[in-house]
Design an enzyme around this catalytic site. Structure first.
Site, PDB file in Angstrom:
ATOM      1  N   ASP A  63      -1.674   4.281  -6.264  1.00  0.00           N
ATOM      2  CA  ASP A  63      -0.267   4.399  -5.935  1.00  0.00           C
ATOM      3  C   ASP A  63       0.601   5.273  -6.661  1.00  0.00           C
ATOM      4  O   ASP A  63       1.614   5.835  -6.177  1.00  0.00           O
ATOM      5  CB  ASP A  63       0.553   2.825  -6.379  1.00  0.00           C
ATOM      6  N   ARG A  74      10.464  -0.873  -4.878  1.00  0.00           N
ATOM      7  CA  ARG A  74       9.172  -1.007  -5.701  1.00  0.00           C
ATOM      8  C   ARG A  74       8.986   0.465  -6.509  1.00  0.00           C
ATOM      9  O   ARG A  74       9.015   1.704  -5.965  1.00  0.00           O
ATOM     10  CB  ARG A  74       7.710  -1.041  -4.844  1.00  0.00           C
ATOM     11  N   GLY A 132       0.799  -0.982  -0.152  1.00  0.00           N
ATOM     12  CA  GLY A 132       0.199  -0.126   0.034  1.00  0.00           C
ATOM     13  C   GLY A 132       0.900   1.354   0.125  1.00  0.00           C
ATOM     14  O   GLY A 132       1.857   1.320   0.713  1.00  0.00           O
TER      15      GLY A 132
END
Length: 357
Positions: free
Chosen positions: A238, A88, A46
């Site tokens: 995101d 990420r 998240g």
């Protein structure tokens, strides 16, 4: 609230989201490299939670440094930040948080703060970001609650709840706030293949709060929309580009197109730290490609034939034209998003006491 992550004297403690919903266990990361692994392996996930996790990773790494002078510490900080930034690529909160910690460090070093003072200040900064995230989520809930139906069913995709943040949640925070205000809401949670965040995580935390929840296979949403069984859609994000194009978990784009076809409002809930003014539009958002085994295997069992090619992008991009509104901690953004986003970011920059909330 569900304790997604927590700063402890000996490291950062994470609820292991790969084990939910059947097992509630925790992973203690005792150095910044372990924090990076926790982020990369989706033990924590998240965008908002990833950002705060990275900030705590920076603080942990600096706190454990044995550097005796600022030039040496400068080199170590660069390595720490680069290691965490490489985990990420899509969630912009990761880079926002690391940059904020980097700037805080630079300001302290430039002010000739001692190394012990720097270590203490970075721990304080990362813990402040934790508190700010919860405050932002609750503010989003307050702004967005009245957008949801007084009575009806709301569809969500992936998990944008307490588990994706430091507490309360973005999209699920809006749902929680609506329920707290007396709305009679049932939730449809897309299972969200291949990682099943909806089936495993969203359903778990909503049932934890006694909010009625039904898990759907990802390919059921259109049929239920056609039958009039879905009144609203709300998801997290995101990364949001300057024009409102929004990257979220793979499958979100399909849901948005279906919602548009059926005249159902489609909302995005995200903090300002998820908006990336430096990215002009969604085609420029980097999309993380994850391991093929997430598709080929389920619970350790191979589900596809050997030799089959696999696609596993973690995210897709929903064009702004499909988004009814973007809910932030400062209020609700509507089209034209280039204008409303620019105005809100300008307002945040001019009011520094609110800019980080």
């Amino acid at each position: 609230m569900i304790p997604t992550l927590e700063w402890l004297p000996n490291g950062v403690n994470f609820l292991d989201q790969t084990k939910l919903p059947l097992e509630e266990t925790y992973v203690l990361a005792t150095d910044y490299k372990q924090v990076a692994t926790v982020i990369r392996d989706m033990i924590v996930r998240g965008a908002p939670a990833i950002g705060v996790s990275a900030a705590m990773g920076v603080a942990l790494g600096v706190n454990q440094s044995h550097a005796k002078d600022i030039p040496t510490l400068n080199t170590e900080v660069a390595v720490i930040c680069d290691t965490l930034a490489a985990t990420r690529p899509t969630a912009v909160n990761l880079f926002w948080a690391i940059e904020r910690m980097r700037q805080r460090y630079s300001a302290l070093a430039d002010a000739n703060a001692t190394i012990p003072e720097i270590k203490a200040a970075l721990i304080t900064e990362s813990r402040l970001m934790y508190d700010e995230d919860i405050t932002a989520c609750k503010a989003m809930g307050a702004h967005g609650a009245e957008l949801l139906p007084k009575q009806g069913t709301v569809l969500t995709h992936c998990n944008a709840g307490a588990l994706a943040t430091c507490g309360y949640g973005t999209a699920l925070g809006v749902i929680r706030a609506a329920v707290e205000r007396g709305h009679k809401i049932d939730v449809f949670a897309d299972e969200t293949r291949p990682y099943l965040q909806g089936a495993r995580l969203t359903a778990w935390e909503l049932l934890h709060d006694n909010i009625p929840t039904t898990v759907l296979c990802d390919n059921m949403a259109g049929s239920l929309m056609r039958q009039g069984k879905i009144q609203s859609v709300i998801v997290g994000a995101d990364r949001i580009a300057a024009n409102g194009d929004t990257a979220n978990k793979i499958g979100t784009y399909s849901v948005a197109v279906l919602a548009k076809e059926h005249g159902i409002p489609f909302y995005v809930a995200a903090p300002l730290s998820t908006i990336d003014p430096a990215t002009a539009h969604g085609d420029l958002i980097p999309i993380e490609q994850r391991s093929a085994t997430e598709v080929t295997h389920s619970n350790g069992r191979q589900m596809t034939p050997n030799g089959a090619a696999i696609e596993n992008p973690a995210f897709d991009v929903t064009p702004a034209k499909y988004i009814t509104a973007i809910i932030t901690e400062r209020g609700i953004l509507r089209a034209p998003y280039e204008q409303s986003i620019a105005e809100m970011m300008k307002q945040a920059a001019s009011e520094p006491e609110l800019a980080a909330i």
